[in-house]
Design an enzyme around this catalytic site. Structure first.
Site, PDB file in Angstrom:
ATOM      1  N   ASP A 285      -7.402   4.082  29.360  1.00 53.35           N
ATOM      2  CA  ASP A 285      -6.209   3.236  29.290  1.00 53.35           C
ATOM      3  C   ASP A 285      -6.461   1.947  30.076  1.00 53.35           C
ATOM      4  O   ASP A 285      -7.500   1.792  30.709  1.00 53.35           O
ATOM      5  CB  ASP A 285      -4.999   3.965  29.874  1.00 53.35           C
TER       6      ASP A 285
ATOM      7  N   ASP B 286      -4.519   0.979  32.677  1.00 55.23           N
ATOM      8  CA  ASP B 286      -3.669   1.076  33.858  1.00 55.23           C
ATOM      9  C   ASP B 286      -2.321   0.438  33.518  1.00 55.23           C
ATOM     10  O   ASP B 286      -1.823   0.618  32.405  1.00 55.23           O
ATOM     11  CB  ASP B 286      -4.353   0.442  35.080  1.00 55.23           C
TER      12      ASP B 286
END
Length: 291
Positions: free
Chosen positions: A210, A212
């Site tokens: 991802d 973050d």
């Protein structure tokens, strides 16, 4: 030349190694507590392997409760020479996209709830972690990832946070913009420090799940999306691991970077002043310098 035994510490989503010959789960006792799980041992392409699921099978340990000292001690105790950490991470860089791998070369340690050393009162030692990963092992990881068709980035700074919560937006921006970090995770510290104290070569492969919370188009971390990416990354991670024995070989010369001699000048406590109980616990970690 010593015999190579490759130790893999598998992070979220990686709980075994495919294709091991004579595979067997074995319990290893450690004076530093109970490791995260039994260790899966066997061989791959004629090279001995040992696999330890960092969070335990079924994912029972949080990043804070992982018994890091017991894990590293147990791997050293069964003869592991080279440790490769495979773990999930968030990315602070647009070009380090979900599904990519990053071969880490630096860390910033922001953890605070973990025991970070095998040494202490009665037996003091200070090892250098200026360069906390082994370039030789990192080379092998990069090559193995490329050969497996993975988009891999060589070099990156890993921000180790305590967790288990993900970052606030403000924290994410500080780590990315002010501190220059590349990825963020919760488990490579104190693992890397302990591997250095145990004179084990250590490499870290961070699998991006991802962005973050800093990315304007992605918002906060979405756990459901992370899990989907995690499963794909786990398959890629196993493909990478399968290629490591052929690259590292069954025989291992001394580390050209000195990882396997990290304690050479690190111990400060005079032999007559050392705590016998602590010395006894260090029988595997510091075996080379205690003979």
């Amino acid at each position: 030349m010593a015999k190579t035994i490759i130790g893999i510490i598998g992070g979220s989503g990686i709980y075994d190694i495919d294709g091991l010959k004579d595979a067997e789960w074995q319990a290893v006792e450690s004076p530093w507590g109970t490791p995260s799980d039994e260790i899966l041992t066997g061989s791959l392409d004629g090279v001995e392997m040992a696999f330890l699921p960092r969070h335990g099978r079924g994912h029972v340990h949080s990043p804070t409760t992982v018994p890091y000292r017991a894990n590293i001690d147990a791997l050293k105790r069964i003869g592991v020479t080279d440790v490769i950490s495979v773990s999930a991470c968030g990315s602070f860089r647009e070009e380090m996209a979900p599904g990519d791998f990053v071969v880490i070369d630096q860390f910033i340690d922001r953890t605070f709830g973990r025991e970070k050393s095998f040494f202490g009162t009665g037996f003091v030692a200070h090892v250098s972690v200026a360069h906390p990963t082994c370039p030789r092992l990192s080379d092998a990881c990069e090559t193995a990832a490329k050969d497996a068709g993975i988009n891999v980035h060589r070099g990156g700074t890993y921000l180790a946070m305590e967790g288990p919560q993900f970052s606030t937006l403000a924290e994410s921006k500080v780590y990315r913009e002010s501190w220059g970090c590349d990825v963020i995770g919760m488990t490579n510290m104190p693992e890397a420090k302990l591997a250095r104290e145990a004179e084990l070569c250590y490499a870290s492969v961070a699998m991006v799940t991802d962005y973050d919370s800093w990315h304007p188009d992605h918002g906060e971390v979405d756990v459901s999306e992370i899990i989907k990416t995690l499963m794909g990354n786990a398959d890629k991670g196993r493909e990478m691991v399968r290629r490591l024995p052929a690259l590292l070989g069954a025989q291992r010369p001394p580390c050209p970077h000195g990882c396997d001699r990290a304690l050479e000048y690190a111990i400060l406590t005079h032999p007559d002043a050392r705590d016998p109980a602590l010395v006894a616990k260090l029988d595997a970690v510091a075996a080379r310098v205690l003979v």
